[in-house]
Enzyme design. Sequence first.
Site: not given
Length: 529
Positions: A340, A342, A377, A422, A443
């Site tokens: 959500s 990304c 997802g 978040y 990453r």
Amino acid sequence: MSKEIVPNGNDVRDVSIDEDEIEDLNDGLTAAELFEDVEGLTYNDFLILPGFIDFTADEVNLTSKLTRKICLSAPFVSSPMDTVTESEMAISMALCGGIGIIHHNCTPEFQATEVNKVKKYKHGFIRDPYVLGPNHKVSDVFVAKKAHGFTGIPITENARLGGRLIGIVTSRDIDFMKDGLMDCPLSQVMTKLGDLVVAPAGIGLAGANEILQKSKKGKLPIVNDKGELVALIARTDLKKSRNYPHASKDANKQLLVGAAIGTRPDDMNRLDLLVHAGIDVVVLDSSQGNSVFQIDIIRRIKQKYPKLEIVAGNVVTAAQAKNLIRAGADALRVGMGSGSICITQEVMAVGRPQGTAVYKVAKYARKYGVPVIADGGIQNVGHIIKALAIGASTVMMGSLLAGTTEAPGEYFFSNGVRLKKYRGMGSLEAMEKGDGKGSACSRYFQSEADRIKVAQGVSGNIADKGSIHRFVPYLLRGIQHGCQDIGTSSLDELKVLMYDNKLRFERRSSSAQVEGGVHGLHSYEKRLY
């Protein structure tokens, strides 16, 4: 005539039918038909057709593999994100039967400390208890309490594990001591050996627990025939075992915990600290796992720590999976750009719809006995069921767990709504975190020194979800009821039905998706549990 069970979707059990009727009753699509030669599908793009129910939801077994060697009672993994998983989340996930993966957007020392907190939380036998000596002072006990959260400390002659036990200091011995007595030696305040109940080395956990119950003591020292301290067991751990019978535990009855690392050369130094702290599994954290960097570090880890389980990824194709499995991966993390927070698919034009990614990778990895973790997802319990039904062994959750009491961060209010922060690990905010040492950058194959960073995630807020200890049981119960409707009593059976083409699916049009949600109401309240 035939009495064979008709494939899932129209299971009539003992109803006799003609053989030519079976073809007519094969409604819907197999998983292969659903995902082959069509556009990429997300979880919302399909449904599972119902089966025959001859068991209760309580009978559904949710045990599933995390890696080749690690099994979980609940197929849940908390994501290694700095707004999702630190020690409190990892402890709660393990108590509920899943596992938490400690994020690495922090110093190696902080991450290892978080791992240590999880391993120390629920011990069974505490093989390396904190020990003091008779010449230590009362103030040293208070320092230990502040650092470790407990005061039941064994006292040995040499202040080490393996020394001769001479007493123990508990909160009862020091709670009401005046400040002027802080320099008093422990030999004067401890409960001496003659007043202790001890158990012999070699006793089983059940026997030790029985002694602990009868003695009504808080701690039970375990000593060998020379009177030397070899272990300790705590009453609080016995109580935790009763409250959480399905907790994820290692052979020593400690909670399972994982930790994430990157693929830079200095991540091996981070891994050394994590292994020393007791991790059960390491997750290689990369947005695109099919790289020479990840293959190289898998081989280095397997050479140095051959018994350590490795989760590699992220991948979304069988070709990516092939390279990591050949390198020695024990599980694969599947997902690229579906979270959500990304924006990888939008910015990099690379990725894959999550439903298709999970099915394709799981189908390939299954040939080699490598479990798949569906990462990204997941918006609701229905998505979890779908991920498990198309080949995933476990699901990794970020946004679904963010906002819970156990997630890192403080609550704040906005327009009367209680929220927590978040953010994606590809967000600029995460990549620029001061103590992250560039972990979030690595990453995405970027570094702290990059003059221009390309964000692959966003920062946002998420509503309060309450405690994991209420939310996760709701998710587990939802999966059990979903499996019951499908007509399967275990997650292993669910996969067998899918690969045997007995589990039937159907694509959903956009209108069908609207119909499947709440509609036609002026207003409503959606309470899930």
